[in-house]
Scaffold this motif. Structure first.
Motif, PDB file in Angstrom:
ATOM      1  N   PRO A  67       4.684   0.245  29.094  1.00  0.00           N
ATOM      2  CA  PRO A  67       3.639   0.517  30.078  1.00  0.00           C
ATOM      3  C   PRO A  67       2.224   0.488  29.485  1.00  0.00           C
ATOM      4  CG  PRO A  67       4.820   2.530  29.537  1.00  0.00           C
ATOM      5  CD  PRO A  67       5.540   1.401  28.860  1.00  0.00           C
ATOM      6  N   ARG A  68       2.112   0.596  28.164  1.00  0.00           N
ATOM      7  CA  ARG A  68       0.791   0.597  27.511  1.00  0.00           C
ATOM      8  C   ARG A  68       0.361  -0.775  27.024  1.00  0.00           C
ATOM      9  NH1 ARG A  68       2.354   4.161  22.950  1.00  0.00           N
ATOM     10  NH2 ARG A  68       4.288   3.130  23.443  1.00  0.00           N
ATOM     11  N   TRP A  69       1.282  -1.765  27.074  1.00  0.00           N
ATOM     12  CA  TRP A  69       0.994  -3.067  26.478  1.00  0.00           C
ATOM     13  C   TRP A  69       1.687  -4.138  27.303  1.00  0.00           C
ATOM     14  CZ3 TRP A  69       3.994  -5.197  21.810  1.00  0.00           C
ATOM     15  CH2 TRP A  69       3.399  -6.354  21.323  1.00  0.00           C
ATOM     16  N   SER A  70       0.926  -4.903  28.070  1.00  0.00           N
ATOM     17  CA  SER A  70       1.509  -5.874  29.003  1.00  0.00           C
ATOM     18  C   SER A  70       2.252  -7.002  28.306  1.00  0.00           C
ATOM     19  CB  SER A  70       0.429  -6.446  29.923  1.00  0.00           C
ATOM     20  OG  SER A  70      -0.542  -7.150  29.167  1.00  0.00           O
ATOM     21  N   ALA A  71       1.975  -7.224  27.028  1.00  0.00           N
ATOM     22  CA  ALA A  71       2.656  -8.292  26.287  1.00  0.00           C
ATOM     23  C   ALA A  71       3.800  -7.755  25.445  1.00  0.00           C
ATOM     24  CB  ALA A  71       1.660  -9.040  25.399  1.00  0.00           C
ATOM     25  N   GLY A  72       4.239  -6.527  25.737  1.00  0.00           N
ATOM     26  CA  GLY A  72       5.258  -5.928  24.886  1.00  0.00           C
ATOM     27  C   GLY A  72       6.383  -5.263  25.629  1.00  0.00           C
ATOM     28  N   LEU A  73       7.444  -5.068  24.883  1.00  0.00           N
ATOM     29  CA  LEU A  73       8.612  -4.352  25.369  1.00  0.00           C
ATOM     30  C   LEU A  73       8.758  -3.056  24.581  1.00  0.00           C
ATOM     31  CD1 LEU A  73      11.169  -7.310  25.449  1.00  0.00           C
ATOM     32  CD2 LEU A  73      10.017  -6.256  27.407  1.00  0.00           C
ATOM     33  N   LYS A  74       9.174  -2.042  25.271  1.00  0.00           N
ATOM     34  CA  LYS A  74       9.489  -0.771  24.625  1.00  0.00           C
ATOM     35  C   LYS A  74      10.939  -0.866  24.164  1.00  0.00           C
ATOM     36  CE  LYS A  74       9.109   4.127  25.343  1.00  0.00           C
ATOM     37  NZ  LYS A  74       8.617   5.185  26.198  1.00  0.00           N
ATOM     38  N   ALA A  75      11.181  -0.496  22.919  1.00  0.00           N
ATOM     39  CA  ALA A  75      12.532  -0.595  22.350  1.00  0.00           C
ATOM     40  C   ALA A  75      12.729   0.551  21.365  1.00  0.00           C
ATOM     41  CB  ALA A  75      12.717  -1.947  21.662  1.00  0.00           C
TER      42      ALA A  75
END
Length: 142
Positions: A29-37
């Motif tokens: 949710p903090r980084w549109s180009a990223g996935l939380k894992a």
């Protein structure tokens, strides 16, 4: 779109109770180009987890590491980046593969997990990666 959302990017486990997994939790949710894992380590002796941010380029570098492993070389993933790193040594100190999870920039802890892996584990992980990339990468913006 498939009904099944691919969540397990990495799932290395053996019958001795040792495992190292990388689970995709969703879009960051903090980084549109990223996935939380997260990286999850479980052994009869020690267990732990550490947060991880994944990008399309990090997923591509996992593909490169899998190709090196398939060629019979040890592999490193996220070695020179901020956050945790994963190293796969095909022949570890106990004459079996070892996965080393290093969180030098965060907790400063390194965990070495020996694993008796099936012969097809690399092909399985190449397929896992393809499924994760097919589902998640189109949802990321640069």
């Amino acid at each position: 779109m498939d009904d099944i959302v691919p969540r397990e990017l990495i799932c290395l486990a053996d019958d001795e109770g040792n495992s190292v997994a990388v689970n995709v939790l969703g879009r960051d949710p903090r980084w549109s180009a990223g996935l939380k894992a997260e990286i999850v380590v479980r052994t009869p002796f020690v267990s732990g987890r550490v947060d991880l941010a994944l990008s399309a380029s990090r997923l591509e570098s996992w593909a490169d590491a899998l190709n090196r492993l398939d060629a019979g070389e040890d592999g490193a993933w996220m070695e020179m980046s901020r956050g945790p790193s994963i190293f796969v040594q095909l022949t570890g100190a106990r004459d079996c593969p070892e996965v080393v999870v290093e969180d030098e920039s965060g907790s400063m802890v390194t965990v070495r997990v020996p694993l008796a892996l099936p012969d097809d584990w690399i092909a399985d992980h190449q397929q896992r990666l393809q499924q994760v990339m097919k589902h998640w990468v189109p949802q990321l913006s640069a």
